[in-house]
Design an enzyme around this catalytic site. Structure first.
Site, PDB file in Angstrom:
ATOM      1  N   TYR A 165     103.069   6.962 -19.905  1.00  0.00           N
ATOM      2  CA  TYR A 165     103.239   7.096 -18.456  1.00  0.00           C
ATOM      3  C   TYR A 165     101.922   7.469 -17.782  1.00  0.00           C
ATOM      4  CZ  TYR A 165     105.239   8.938 -14.074  1.00  0.00           C
ATOM      5  OH  TYR A 165     105.545   9.187 -12.763  1.00  0.00           O
ATOM      6  N   LYS A 169      99.862   5.255 -15.057  1.00  0.00           N
ATOM      7  CA  LYS A 169      99.584   5.776 -13.723  1.00  0.00           C
ATOM      8  C   LYS A 169      98.086   5.907 -13.460  1.00  0.00           C
ATOM      9  CE  LYS A 169     103.772   6.199 -12.108  1.00  0.00           C
ATOM     10  NZ  LYS A 169     104.222   5.239 -11.079  1.00  0.00           N
TER      11      LYS A 169
END
Length: 281
Positions: A165, A169
């Protein structure tokens, strides 16, 4: 008069949480909204067209205009279909909010390839594919546009158990910066949000237990600002929102230190000796 009167906005991951809050607020501000969501579980498994349809129906029942789109943003065909849906329904595109996301958390040493690939696909690849399809349409219209990406504190600072993640990002941050440079001449602004809110994806995290002051509704006004003419020509920013607190993330460059003599070539020992001066902000 709304801030988005006459605008057509595409919002991915808008079937719940932050995306739903964006869609409802944008509609109240006059936008015609394309609600995209495959309706899967938090880890990306499964599909349920009902999520996007319910939000679109909620908007239309309140007097707004909206259509649902339920194809995945992880494939070029889905991204192109999403933009085509907006054009066929409302004649144009003006705003894109890339909000779709999933979580498949695991510590780095225990994470498998499927966990990595699925999260990168939805967040980073999806943002690229939909943004490219949107930008091509906006360029053909010749009237500019606005893209709002969704990065994360995890991507800007890292977070335990979120290697996939955080990498996705962080990639979105780099993509946002590059897109903002390349699309500026086309009058397309590209900014990003780094939201902290209690949603279906985060509600079981310790930091959100008993917390009711970090809601999706705290995030959406920032998205509205970036999507509206109030943003003017501001581009390449990361606006962070955590409840009542709003701030910005910036990657800084320290003043550093110049090497004297030896042709400017540092030795490893000299780097160690001058470390504090090199990294001091």
């Amino acid at each position: 008069m709304g801030l988005l009167d006459g605008k057509v906005a595409i919002i991915t991951g808008a079937g719940g949480g932050i995306g739903r809050a964006h869609a409802l607020l944008f509609a109240r501000e006059g936008a015609k909204v394309v609600v995209n969501d495959v309706g899967g579980a938090r880890d990306g498994s499964g599909e349920d067209a009902g999520a996007a349809n319910l939000v679109a129906e909620e908007i239309t029942k309140a007097g707004g205009q909206a259509v649902a789109h339920t194809e995945s943003v992880t494939e070029a065909s889905g991204a192109q279909s999403l933009v085509r849906t907006a054009v066929e329904a409302f004649g144009r595109v003006d705003v894109l909010v890339n909000n779709a996301g999933i979580l498949r958390d695991k510590t780095f040493l225990k994470m498998d390839e499927a966990m990595w690939d699925s999260v990168i696909a939805v967040h980073l690849k999806g943002t690229f594919l939909v943004s490219q399809a949107f930008a091509k349409q906006a360029v053909s219209q010749g009237e500019g546009g606005r893209i709002v990406n969704t990065t994360s504190v995890s991507g800007m600072q890292g977070n335990f158990g979120q290697a996939n993640y955080a990498a996705a990002k962080a990639g979105i941050y780099g993509l946002t910066r590059t897109m903002s440079i390349e699309l500026q001449k086309q009058r397309i602004t590209v900014n990003a949000l780094a939201p902290i809110a209690k949603t279906r994806m985060t509600e079981d995290l310790p930091m959100f237990q008993g917390v009711e002051t970090m809601t999706p509704e705290h995030i959406s006004p920032a998205a509205l600002f970036l999507a509206s003419d109030l943003c003017a020509d501001r581009t390449g920013y990361v606006l962070a929102v955590a409840g009542a607190r709003m701030y910005a993330f910036k990657v800084i460059e320290t003043a550093g230190r110049f090497k004297e003599g030896d042709g400017g070539v540092w030795s490893a020992q000299e780097i160690a000796e001058h470390w504090d001066a090199i990294v001091k902000a």
